[in-house]
Design an enzyme around this catalytic site. Sequence first.
Site, mmCIF file in Angstrom:
data_model
loop_
_atom_site.group_PDB
_atom_site.id
_atom_site.type_symbol
_atom_site.label_atom_id
_atom_site.label_comp_id
_atom_site.label_asym_id
_atom_site.label_seq_id
_atom_site.Cartn_x
_atom_site.Cartn_y
_atom_site.Cartn_z
ATOM 1 N N CYS A 289 -2.867 -0.498 -4.249
ATOM 2 C CA CYS A 289 -1.617 -0.947 -4.863
ATOM 3 C C CYS A 289 -1.904 -1.746 -6.131
ATOM 4 C CB CYS A 289 -0.815 -1.783 -3.873
ATOM 5 S SG CYS A 289 -1.699 -3.201 -3.182
ATOM 6 N N ASN A 320 -1.520 -6.707 6.967
ATOM 7 C CA ASN A 320 -1.809 -6.558 8.393
ATOM 8 C C ASN A 320 -3.293 -6.691 8.704
ATOM 9 O OD1 ASN A 320 -0.401 -6.171 10.832
ATOM 10 N ND2 ASN A 320 -1.250 -4.117 11.027
#
Length: 481
Positions: A289, A320
């Site tokens: 990203c 996460n």
Amino acid sequence: MTVNDDSFTNWKNREETAEAMIPIIGKLHRERDVTVLLHSRSLVNKSVVSILKTHRFARQIAGEELSVTETMPFLRALTTLDLGPSQIDIGMLAATHKADDQGLSVEEFTAQAVAGATGSNKIERSEGRDVVLYGFGRIGRLVARLLIEKAGSGNGLRLRAIVVRGGGEQDIVKRASLLRRDSIHGQFQGTITVDEANSTIVANGNAIRVIYANDPGEVDYTAYGIKNAILIDNTGKWRDRAGLSLHLRPGIDKVVLTAPGKGDVPNVVHGVNHDTVKPDERILSCASCTTNAIVPPLKAMDDEYGVLRGHVETVHSFTNDQNLLDNYHKSERRGRSAPLNMVITETGAASAVAKALPDLKARITGSSIRVPVPDVSIAILNLQLAREASREEVLDHLRDVSLTSPLRRQIDFISAPDAVSSDFIGSRHASIVDAGALKVEGDNAILYLWYDNEFGYSCQVIRVVQHVSGVEYPTFPAPAA
């Protein structure tokens, strides 16, 4: 009549025009596979208020508000043309017509501007391409939402299956619930039902088979009627060619990884190097990203000013991969509680720049700090330029890039003085230039780039998949080179 009355009457008139736009936009999408855009933002399946807000947002980047009364004539003109599959930006049509000196009517100008999508020039509608998601976590579910949203006319990409490890009783019901409701990105736009007997989730009419497997080698996709599919691996478990090749099973033609690829796996940033992917390449990566956030503006700056060296510092939302509470983690600091701490960690984005921008000679370094927010990050790109520039010059350049260049789907621009991270949840751009924070002094420029590291990145993944599958339709008017 008072000023308030005038303002409200004007609003009601614009509201009526936006209402009239919706069926036109929907029919073009369903029947002709045409996606109507406004400054790179899709207007398909948008509400009246959303259409009006998208028009008003043009003020942030173009300097003046765009009215639906200005774009509606161009939308109506499209309905008179023999259009093929394409993306047509009515905001760009209105802007370029205003600047045009040929004296053409709206209908004449529109026909000329979109000629590449009409008559003998139009491309044939594809039969669609099967897509399989391997893994159904944060990125997997957002990619699923986008695939379902873009199913539109039934052409293009079709999400056929999701592969996950078995999770026990009511597994499919729980996974459907996670698709239906998201604490960050909100409710799924549509309806979802579950057919447990057939292990199928039906979302907006799309039947998606849930396949349980612990290993890629366990699945024969042709047994589910899946053929020539693109598999999107969202697990990150395999990142080199040998590991990702395990997915090349019966029914799977190509594999796309939603993490940085290792070795000779091409790292693709759509808008920058997607057109270098060879047609016979079966395995590729969408990089990270952060790489997607920094590479487009880095290219925009290098093309105009030249970049001698740079450093990127990312202030990144927690993921996460970190622990909620202090616990063992294989990384040195990621074991410390993510919601309670700022955590210094590494980023591979800087080293990945060379793969996406091989012609860039500048050395780019990077580091990262994870912070206690669940989504949206900011990259601070500190560049030494090859020539001096003013702040106003750089701002004008980046604004123009966001509006009219081939990078307009990757780079957004905002001048709001009070913008904060949560404002960019749901952004479909790879990064958003914060005009107010930009610093330029001589040959030094510091760019502040917001990015939704979940949704914006997922949009980039979809663009890559559309490209390699042959269903990435051309955009008109064509962006300036």
